[in-house]
Design a protein around this motif. Structure first.
Motif, PDB file in Angstrom:
ATOM      1  N   LEU A   2      30.758   6.845   7.242  1.00  0.00           N
ATOM      2  CA  LEU A   2      29.648   7.248   8.100  1.00  0.00           C
ATOM      3  C   LEU A   2      28.300   7.162   7.393  1.00  0.00           C
ATOM      4  O   LEU A   2      27.269   7.124   8.049  1.00  0.00           O
ATOM      5  CB  LEU A   2      29.863   8.679   8.600  1.00  0.00           C
ATOM      6  CG  LEU A   2      31.092   8.899   9.478  1.00  0.00           C
ATOM      7  CD1 LEU A   2      31.254  10.369   9.780  1.00  0.00           C
ATOM      8  CD2 LEU A   2      30.999   8.091  10.750  1.00  0.00           C
ATOM      9  N   GLY A   3      28.299   7.156   6.103  1.00  0.00           N
ATOM     10  CA  GLY A   3      27.037   7.162   5.359  1.00  0.00           C
ATOM     11  C   GLY A   3      26.563   8.589   5.163  1.00  0.00           C
ATOM     12  O   GLY A   3      26.759   9.451   6.006  1.00  0.00           O
ATOM     13  N   GLY A   4      25.936   8.851   4.055  1.00  0.00           N
ATOM     14  CA  GLY A   4      25.501  10.205   3.713  1.00  0.00           C
ATOM     15  C   GLY A   4      24.480  10.761   4.686  1.00  0.00           C
ATOM     16  O   GLY A   4      24.561  11.911   5.111  1.00  0.00           O
ATOM     17  N   GLY A   5      23.492   9.938   5.069  1.00  0.00           N
ATOM     18  CA  GLY A   5      22.449  10.414   5.967  1.00  0.00           C
ATOM     19  C   GLY A   5      22.974  10.724   7.351  1.00  0.00           C
ATOM     20  O   GLY A   5      22.599  11.708   7.975  1.00  0.00           O
ATOM     21  N   MET A  18      24.595  14.741  11.464  1.00  0.00           N
ATOM     22  CA  MET A  18      25.577  15.329  12.374  1.00  0.00           C
ATOM     23  C   MET A  18      25.767  16.807  12.071  1.00  0.00           C
ATOM     24  O   MET A  18      25.846  17.631  12.982  1.00  0.00           O
ATOM     25  CB  MET A  18      26.911  14.597  12.265  1.00  0.00           C
ATOM     26  CG  MET A  18      26.912  13.263  12.945  1.00  0.00           C
ATOM     27  SD  MET A  18      28.509  12.437  13.100  1.00  0.00           S
ATOM     28  CE  MET A  18      29.475  13.011  11.742  1.00  0.00           C
ATOM     29  N   MET A  19      25.827  17.173  10.801  1.00  0.00           N
ATOM     30  CA  MET A  19      26.001  18.568  10.439  1.00  0.00           C
ATOM     31  C   MET A  19      24.764  19.385  10.829  1.00  0.00           C
ATOM     32  O   MET A  19      24.869  20.534  11.242  1.00  0.00           O
ATOM     33  CB  MET A  19      26.277  18.709   8.937  1.00  0.00           C
ATOM     34  CG  MET A  19      27.636  18.201   8.517  1.00  0.00           C
ATOM     35  SD  MET A  19      28.970  19.142   9.267  1.00  0.00           S
ATOM     36  CE  MET A  19      29.583  18.001  10.474  1.00  0.00           C
ATOM     37  N   GLY A  20      23.577  18.784  10.714  1.00  0.00           N
ATOM     38  CA  GLY A  20      22.354  19.456  11.138  1.00  0.00           C
ATOM     39  C   GLY A  20      22.354  19.715  12.634  1.00  0.00           C
ATOM     40  O   GLY A  20      21.930  20.773  13.096  1.00  0.00           O
ATOM     41  N   ASP A  21      22.841  18.738  13.409  1.00  0.00           N
ATOM     42  CA  ASP A  21      22.932  18.915  14.852  1.00  0.00           C
ATOM     43  C   ASP A  21      23.917  20.021  15.212  1.00  0.00           C
ATOM     44  O   ASP A  21      23.679  20.799  16.138  1.00  0.00           O
ATOM     45  CB  ASP A  21      23.340  17.611  15.526  1.00  0.00           C
ATOM     46  CG  ASP A  21      22.260  16.547  15.452  1.00  0.00           C
ATOM     47  OD1 ASP A  21      21.084  16.908  15.221  1.00  0.00           O
ATOM     48  OD2 ASP A  21      22.592  15.352  15.634  1.00  0.00           O
ATOM     49  N   VAL A  22      25.018  20.079  14.480  1.00  0.00           N
ATOM     50  CA  VAL A  22      26.002  21.135  14.720  1.00  0.00           C
ATOM     51  C   VAL A  22      25.379  22.496  14.415  1.00  0.00           C
ATOM     52  O   VAL A  22      25.542  23.455  15.183  1.00  0.00           O
ATOM     53  CB  VAL A  22      27.283  20.908  13.878  1.00  0.00           C
ATOM     54  CG1 VAL A  22      28.192  22.120  13.916  1.00  0.00           C
ATOM     55  CG2 VAL A  22      28.014  19.677  14.362  1.00  0.00           C
ATOM     56  N   ALA A  23      24.631  22.594  13.326  1.00  0.00           N
ATOM     57  CA  ALA A  23      23.988  23.862  12.966  1.00  0.00           C
ATOM     58  C   ALA A  23      22.960  24.269  14.016  1.00  0.00           C
ATOM     59  O   ALA A  23      22.870  25.446  14.384  1.00  0.00           O
ATOM     60  CB  ALA A  23      23.320  23.737  11.600  1.00  0.00           C
TER      61      ALA A  23
END
Length: 77
Positions: free
Chosen positions: A20-23, A28-33
């Motif tokens: 998926l690539g680091g960015g 995605m994790m930021g959107d989940v948060a």
């Protein structure tokens, strides 16, 4: 046929980051948060209770009031 060990999960995580690539993964994790924060905010807003609005109406009649008695009082005046 047991559960995955910590080493298995680390390998799966590294492969996911590489694919998926680091960015993209951090986005995605930021959107989940953000979703979790907005959910918590929404739940906190639902907890606030607004007092019901008062509906103005006619005054309650006096005890023992009947229309006939009212007419009799008016006739006496």
């Amino acid at each position: 046929m047991g559960s995955f060990s910590l080493m298995h999960w680390l390998v799966v995580g590294i492969i996911a980051i590489l694919l998926l690539g680091g960015g993209r993964f951090s986005n995605m994790m930021g959107d989940v948060a953000k979703g979790i924060k907005s959910f918590k905010k929404g739940m906190a807003e639902d907890d606030t209770v607004t007092p019901p609005t008062r509906i103005e109406g006619k005054a309650a009649p006096e005890p023992g009031y009947t229309p006939e008695a009212e007419r009799a009082r008016e006739e006496q005046r």
